[in-house]
Design a protein around this motif. Structure first.
Motif, PDB file in Angstrom:
ATOM      1  N   GLY A  79       6.883  22.320 132.311  1.00  0.00           N
ATOM      2  CA  GLY A  79       5.723  21.457 132.450  1.00  0.00           C
ATOM      3  C   GLY A  79       5.374  21.115 133.880  1.00  0.00           C
ATOM      4  N   LYS A  80       6.375  21.057 134.765  1.00  0.00           N
ATOM      5  CA  LYS A  80       6.090  20.708 136.167  1.00  0.00           C
ATOM      6  C   LYS A  80       5.286  21.790 136.876  1.00  0.00           C
ATOM      7  N   ASP A  81       5.309  23.017 136.326  1.00  0.00           N
ATOM      8  CA  ASP A  81       4.617  24.137 136.957  1.00  0.00           C
ATOM      9  C   ASP A  81       3.190  24.329 136.445  1.00  0.00           C
ATOM     10  N   ASP A  82       2.769  23.505 135.496  1.00  0.00           N
ATOM     11  CA  ASP A  82       1.398  23.608 135.013  1.00  0.00           C
ATOM     12  C   ASP A  82       0.421  23.385 136.164  1.00  0.00           C
ATOM     13  N   PRO A  83      -0.682  24.150 136.224  1.00  0.00           N
ATOM     14  CA  PRO A  83      -1.657  23.933 137.296  1.00  0.00           C
ATOM     15  C   PRO A  83      -2.291  22.548 137.182  1.00  0.00           C
ATOM     16  N   PRO A  84      -2.711  21.960 138.281  1.00  0.00           N
ATOM     17  CA  PRO A  84      -3.414  20.666 138.229  1.00  0.00           C
ATOM     18  C   PRO A  84      -4.619  20.752 137.302  1.00  0.00           C
ATOM     19  N   GLY A  85      -4.753  19.772 136.430  1.00  0.00           N
ATOM     20  CA  GLY A  85      -5.854  19.763 135.486  1.00  0.00           C
ATOM     21  C   GLY A  85      -5.684  20.723 134.329  1.00  0.00           C
ATOM     22  N   ARG A  86      -4.531  21.338 134.217  1.00  0.00           N
ATOM     23  CA  ARG A  86      -4.259  22.295 133.144  1.00  0.00           C
ATOM     24  C   ARG A  86      -2.884  22.017 132.540  1.00  0.00           C
ATOM     25  N   SER A  87      -2.606  20.774 132.242  1.00  0.00           N
ATOM     26  CA  SER A  87      -1.317  20.443 131.648  1.00  0.00           C
ATOM     27  C   SER A  87      -1.159  21.163 130.317  1.00  0.00           C
ATOM     28  N   GLY A  88       0.077  21.520 130.007  1.00  0.00           N
ATOM     29  CA  GLY A  88       0.380  22.169 128.747  1.00  0.00           C
ATOM     30  C   GLY A  88       0.399  23.679 128.781  1.00  0.00           C
ATOM     31  N   ARG A 162      -7.195  31.423 121.812  1.00  0.00           N
ATOM     32  CA  ARG A 162      -7.907  30.541 120.882  1.00  0.00           C
ATOM     33  C   ARG A 162      -6.972  30.041 119.774  1.00  0.00           C
ATOM     34  N   SER A 163      -6.210  30.944 119.175  1.00  0.00           N
ATOM     35  CA  SER A 163      -5.366  30.543 118.049  1.00  0.00           C
ATOM     36  C   SER A 163      -4.219  29.643 118.489  1.00  0.00           C
ATOM     37  N   GLU A 164      -3.571  29.949 119.590  1.00  0.00           N
ATOM     38  CA  GLU A 164      -2.411  29.166 119.999  1.00  0.00           C
ATOM     39  C   GLU A 164      -2.804  27.853 120.659  1.00  0.00           C
ATOM     40  N   ARG A 165      -3.962  27.812 121.290  1.00  0.00           N
ATOM     41  CA  ARG A 165      -4.460  26.527 121.797  1.00  0.00           C
ATOM     42  C   ARG A 165      -4.672  25.562 120.644  1.00  0.00           C
ATOM     43  N   ALA A 166      -5.214  26.061 119.530  1.00  0.00           N
ATOM     44  CA  ALA A 166      -5.417  25.208 118.359  1.00  0.00           C
ATOM     45  C   ALA A 166      -4.084  24.706 117.806  1.00  0.00           C
ATOM     46  N   VAL A 167      -3.054  25.555 117.835  1.00  0.00           N
ATOM     47  CA  VAL A 167      -1.735  25.148 117.349  1.00  0.00           C
ATOM     48  C   VAL A 167      -1.160  24.040 118.227  1.00  0.00           C
ATOM     49  N   VAL A 168      -1.259  24.203 119.545  1.00  0.00           N
ATOM     50  CA  VAL A 168      -0.724  23.197 120.463  1.00  0.00           C
ATOM     51  C   VAL A 168      -1.486  21.884 120.312  1.00  0.00           C
ATOM     52  N   GLN A 169      -2.789  21.949 120.173  1.00  0.00           N
ATOM     53  CA  GLN A 169      -3.567  20.720 120.013  1.00  0.00           C
ATOM     54  C   GLN A 169      -3.248  20.019 118.704  1.00  0.00           C
ATOM     55  N   TYR A 198       6.217  16.062 137.418  1.00  0.00           N
ATOM     56  CA  TYR A 198       6.837  15.573 136.189  1.00  0.00           C
ATOM     57  C   TYR A 198       5.947  14.554 135.489  1.00  0.00           C
ATOM     58  N   ARG A 199       4.983  14.000 136.217  1.00  0.00           N
ATOM     59  CA  ARG A 199       4.079  13.025 135.603  1.00  0.00           C
ATOM     60  C   ARG A 199       3.151  13.672 134.577  1.00  0.00           C
ATOM     61  N   ARG A 200       3.008  14.998 134.628  1.00  0.00           N
ATOM     62  CA  ARG A 200       2.164  15.676 133.641  1.00  0.00           C
ATOM     63  C   ARG A 200       2.963  15.899 132.366  1.00  0.00           C
ATOM     64  N   PRO A 201       2.434  15.525 131.205  1.00  0.00           N
ATOM     65  CA  PRO A 201       3.196  15.674 129.959  1.00  0.00           C
ATOM     66  C   PRO A 201       3.416  17.142 129.615  1.00  0.00           C
ATOM     67  N   VAL A 202       4.636  17.491 129.223  1.00  0.00           N
ATOM     68  CA  VAL A 202       4.964  18.878 128.895  1.00  0.00           C
ATOM     69  C   VAL A 202       4.111  19.386 127.751  1.00  0.00           C
ATOM     70  N   ILE A 203       3.866  18.547 126.764  1.00  0.00           N
ATOM     71  CA  ILE A 203       3.106  18.991 125.601  1.00  0.00           C
ATOM     72  C   ILE A 203       1.662  19.313 125.963  1.00  0.00           C
ATOM     73  N   GLY A 204       1.168  18.749 127.069  1.00  0.00           N
ATOM     74  CA  GLY A 204      -0.209  18.996 127.498  1.00  0.00           C
ATOM     75  C   GLY A 204      -1.156  17.910 127.018  1.00  0.00           C
ATOM     76  N   ARG A 205      -2.385  18.008 127.491  1.00  0.00           N
ATOM     77  CA  ARG A 205      -3.452  17.106 127.053  1.00  0.00           C
ATOM     78  C   ARG A 205      -4.559  17.944 126.422  1.00  0.00           C
ATOM     79  N   ILE A 206      -5.173  17.402 125.409  1.00  0.00           N
ATOM     80  CA  ILE A 206      -6.189  18.163 124.680  1.00  0.00           C
ATOM     81  C   ILE A 206      -7.335  18.560 125.599  1.00  0.00           C
ATOM     82  N   ASP A 207      -7.800  17.649 126.459  1.00  0.00           N
ATOM     83  CA  ASP A 207      -8.924  17.965 127.346  1.00  0.00           C
ATOM     84  C   ASP A 207      -8.554  19.083 128.324  1.00  0.00           C
ATOM     85  N   ASP A 208      -7.333  19.059 128.846  1.00  0.00           N
ATOM     86  CA  ASP A 208      -6.894  20.112 129.775  1.00  0.00           C
ATOM     87  C   ASP A 208      -6.852  21.465 129.078  1.00  0.00           C
TER      88      ASP A 208
END
Length: 470
Positions: A79-88, A162-169, A198-208
């Motif tokens: 999760g720490k390696d996610d790009p800025p604004g692209r958590s998850g 498309r399919s896996e983004r829906a699963v994560v969300q 580390y402040r970015r959640p590993v699970i991600g954010r729906i908007d990102d």
């Protein structure tokens, strides 16, 4: 989540020498600890940068391999390696890596493992993503081929995104939005870390995730899912002399990109002052409090001390926070303490959820139970730091942790997990043994020392309450 692996194992054969004889702790004698099994991985690196760790079972002459073998591939991306604004993104790829490759259809790993009596799984954490397989030994080479195929031939296309983004969300909705206290535990890291990703959640954010483009995802895949950013771990019943040739046959042809692997360089600054924050949600059955402090990284010599402190304070019904706040005083319906020690730094946190429902018709932020919970958490931590600590209590918690580690080392999968976590977080698989040795040697004075240091530093106090009506 189907592929979420919850086990965070300490470590895990020869014998690990621990302190012998009884050691005096206060007025009581601490019993001697027996020798523990040692990992002792065989290690080598391919020309393309892939690191390999082999943990073979002891094989008797004339005995064919008929047991189980664990094949795990750990990538140095989390999760720490996610790009800025692209958590998850790392979490997204945990799912996408089970989709089709050049020569494998979707979900082929289920067929390669479950259909022959094994299983597979995966998880994403702050510092790593790992793919885990357990199969009968006769299927070892097939799994090596499949993992190399997944590394070098994954089809990162619009349909899979498309399919896996829906699963994560959907997972975000289930684990965070649908759980009344999901926003609290999801919100601790963003509230605590000042600059570290580390402040970015590993699970991600729906908007990102919604904002992610196919080009974003393909760039992330090229950057991290490559042989020079991975560790292959093979443990169990296999021919150790034959393994190097098998690994070279299937992983050797993969090429590492010319560009270096991007690395996080941010350093979390020391916290200078206390901070108080309020987190609200639409449905909070009862208010909660979390107290957070800076902790050491996982490789620090005090990491085993903090594992023991977490067990003393918050592990089970007899732990100090549960016994005091839940059982005796009836202030809380749940309480705990976590030592989240990661590769770059750590966060220590104590939390409690108030007993009884939210106060109706009043301002939720003024609920008097919030202050009582905060004071009770602080009091119990201070008592452990300064008050009596019987040797029997510390030995009970230590025995539970060592037993968990020993139980894990009875299986190929457990030994591989222990090596993988130590490799990713602590600087090398060999550290798993050292951390166990340090855990067995922790004394009462060590517990008091780290807690006094904790209480002397600034903290973040987080109140979690029902969102008020406007």
């Amino acid at each position: 989540m189907r592929r979420r692996l919850a086990a965070m194992l300490l470590a895990g054969p020869s014998l690990l020498a621990l302190p012998r004889g009884a050691a005096r702790a206060g007025d009581e004698l601490r019993p001697a600890w027996p020798a523990l099994p040692r990992l002792q991985p065989r290690r080598w690196t391919l020309a393309n940068g892939l690191q390999v760790l082999a943990l073979p079972d002891e094989r008797r002459p004339g005995r064919a391999g008929a047991g189980m073998v664990a094949v795990q591939l750990w990538y140095r991306v989390g999760g720490k390696d996610d790009p800025p604004g692209r958590s998850g993104f790392a979490h997204l790829f945990e799912h996408m890596m089970f989709k089709r490759t050049r020569h494998l259809p979707d979900e082929a790993f289920d067929r390669l493992t479950e259909d022959v009596g094994g299983h597979n799984n995966a998880f994403t954490a702050e510092d790593t993503t790992a793919y885990l397989n357990l199969v009968p030994s006769a299927h070892l080479e097939r799994l090596l081929w499949a993992e190399a195929e997944r590394m070098g031939g994954l089809q990162v296309d619009a349909d899979n995104l498309r399919s896996e983004r829906a699963v994560v969300q959907a997972e975000f909705g289930q684990r965070v939005l649908d759980d009344p206290y999901g926003p609290l535990f999801h919100g601790m890291a963003p509230a605590f870390w000042l600059v570290h990703p580390y402040r970015r959640p590993v699970i991600g954010r729906i908007d990102d995730l919604d904002a992610a483009t196919l080009e974003d995802v393909q760039r992330f895949h090229r950057s991290y899912y490559r042989p020079d950013n991975a560790v292959l771990i093979v443990a169990g019943d296999f021919d150790a002399e034959r393994l190097p040739a098998l690994v070279a046959r299937h992983f050797g042809p993969l090429r590492a990109p010319d560009a270096p692997v991007p690395r996080v360089t941010a350093v979390e600054p020391p916290r200078q002052i206390d901070q108080r924050l309020v987190l609200t949600a639409a449905q909070v059955p009862a208010p909660a409090v979390a107290l957070m402090w800076s902790g050491p990284p996982a490789r620090h010599p005090d990491a085993p001390v903090w594992r023991l402190v977490a067990a003393l304070l918050g592990d089970g019904d007899s732990s100090r926070l549960v016994a005091a706040l839940v059982e005796r005083e009836r202030l809380a319906q749940g309480a705990g303490f976590s030592a989240d020690l990661l590769a770059d730094a750590g966060m220590l946190n104590a939390w409690a959820i108030a007993a009884g429902p939210s106060v109706q018709g009043a301002e939720p932020r003024l609920d008097p139970r919030l202050v009582r919970l905060e004071e009770a958490l602080s009091r119990e931590i201070h008592r452990l730091a300064t008050g009596p600590l019987p040797a029997a209590e510390i030995d009970k918690a230590r025995t539970r942790l060592l037993t968990e580690a020993l139980s894990a080392r009875q299986t190929a999968e457990g030994r591989a997990l222990a090596a993988g976590w130590a490799e990713m977080l602590s600087g090398g698989a060999e550290m798993a043994d050292l951390q166990l040795q340090r855990l067995a040697a922790v004394q009462v004075d060590d517990v008091r020392r780290v807690l006094r240091e904790l209480l002397a530093q600034p903290r973040v106090t987080l109140h979690y309450v029902q969102r008020g009506r406007r």
